[in-house]
Design a protein around this motif. Structure first.
Motif, PDB file in Angstrom:
ATOM      1  N   CYS A  79     -26.554  -5.697 -61.985  1.00 59.79           N
ATOM      2  CA  CYS A  79     -27.583  -6.166 -62.912  1.00 59.79           C
ATOM      3  C   CYS A  79     -28.162  -7.469 -62.373  1.00 59.79           C
ATOM      4  CB  CYS A  79     -26.984  -6.353 -64.308  1.00 59.79           C
ATOM      5  SG  CYS A  79     -28.239  -6.684 -65.578  1.00 59.79           S
ATOM      6  N   CYS A  84     -33.331  -5.561 -62.502  1.00 59.92           N
ATOM      7  CA  CYS A  84     -33.608  -5.522 -63.943  1.00 59.92           C
ATOM      8  C   CYS A  84     -34.541  -6.675 -64.279  1.00 59.92           C
ATOM      9  CB  CYS A  84     -32.311  -5.624 -64.739  1.00 59.92           C
ATOM     10  SG  CYS A  84     -31.135  -4.298 -64.394  1.00 59.92           S
ATOM     11  N   ALA A 111     -33.107  -9.168 -67.205  1.00 52.96           N
ATOM     12  CA  ALA A 111     -31.942  -8.816 -68.021  1.00 52.96           C
ATOM     13  C   ALA A 111     -30.743  -9.749 -67.809  1.00 52.96           C
ATOM     14  CB  ALA A 111     -31.551  -7.369 -67.770  1.00 52.96           C
ATOM     15  N   HIS A 161     -28.392  -1.833 -72.947  1.00 54.36           N
ATOM     16  CA  HIS A 161     -28.849  -2.061 -71.576  1.00 54.36           C
ATOM     17  C   HIS A 161     -27.909  -1.374 -70.571  1.00 54.36           C
ATOM     18  CE1 HIS A 161     -30.854  -3.991 -68.220  1.00 54.36           C
ATOM     19  NE2 HIS A 161     -29.675  -4.367 -67.758  1.00 54.36           N
ATOM     20  N   HIS A 166     -27.530   1.146 -66.477  1.00 54.92           N
ATOM     21  CA  HIS A 166     -26.403   1.025 -65.540  1.00 54.92           C
ATOM     22  C   HIS A 166     -25.344   2.092 -65.695  1.00 54.92           C
ATOM     23  CE1 HIS A 166     -27.885  -2.769 -64.010  1.00 54.92           C
ATOM     24  NE2 HIS A 166     -28.089  -3.168 -65.253  1.00 54.92           N
TER      25      HIS A 166
END
Ligand code: ZN
Length: 223
Positions: A79, A84, A111, A161, A166
């Motif tokens: 991430c 992101c 993110a 998220h 992911h």
């Protein structure tokens, strides 16, 4: 509870929040861990007889923070701000950060930055003795439940998220069973006490329906 999530891949994003041993909240946490082991989540999330709802919500909120902290901690390398660029949960949902106090105007950010803001904000609430009192006899604030609701609403976005952006990373780490167990526990808990509004759960509604339906079928099969 969280002991389920300790394995070779696990590492936390923020320091783990500890509930001091010897306190009533610690006993409650152990009670929760024991009932969770029984496998009946609907029952495990219920307020134990004679217990205070604020205290029960507080203990479980700390536990969800620790679980999400660990789940997200294991995927931080995936991430990144490059991958992101925004805090999203699928193509339809994008979140902009505002905490209502320090940051009033919502900011659009990658993110990992959003989740850092979010987890730091939750951590600050959990560490604030006037919001989450840890000593016996210190009362919870009158607005405790509304603060807990905001915390849980925001923590849900990290699950959303992770699931949307992911899940393949989670699979490659063989962490999907942990993620599903943790998320299901979270959903049963917030449903039991009506802590997160349905519209907030929309990004994962299909998954929620599936997880809950699977349990209903299992219960039917056992009858
Ligand atoms: Zn991400």
């Amino acid at each position: 509870m969280s002991f389920l999530f300790q394995n070779k891949n696990s590492r936390t994003f923020k320091p783990r929040k500890k509930i001091p041993e010897g306190t009533h909240q610690h006993d409650l946490m152990e009670h929760a861990a024991a009932t969770l082991g029984s496998g009946n989540l609907r029952l495990a999330v219920q307020l134990p007889e004679g217990e205070d709802l604020n205290e029960w919500v507080a203990v479980n909120t700390v536990d969800f923070f620790n679980q999400i902290n660990m789940l997200y901690g294991t995927i931080t390398e995936y991430c990144t701000a490059a991958k992101c660029k925004v805090m999203s949960a699928g193509p339809k949902y994008e979140y902009h950060w505002a905490d209502g106090t320090n940051i009033k105007k919502p900011i659009k950010c990658p993110a990992p930055k959003y989740i850092d803001y979010l987890m730091t904000w939750v951590q600050d609430q959990l560490d604030d003795e006037s919001v989450f009192p840890s000593t016996i006899g210190t009362p919870f604030p009158k607005n405790f439940m509304s603060i807990a609701k905001t915390i849980l609403k925001r923590l849900f976005r990290v699950y959303a998220h992770i699931y949307h952006q992911h899940f393949s990373d989670v699979m490659s780490l063989k962490e999907e069973a942990h993620l599903n167990t943790s998320f299901k526990h979270f959903i049963y808990f917030v449903q039991e006490f009506g802590l997160v509004e349905r519209k907030e759960l929309a990004p994962l509604q299909d998954l929620i329906d599936k997880l809950v339906d699977n349990d209903k079928e299992k219960a039917r099969a056992q009858r």
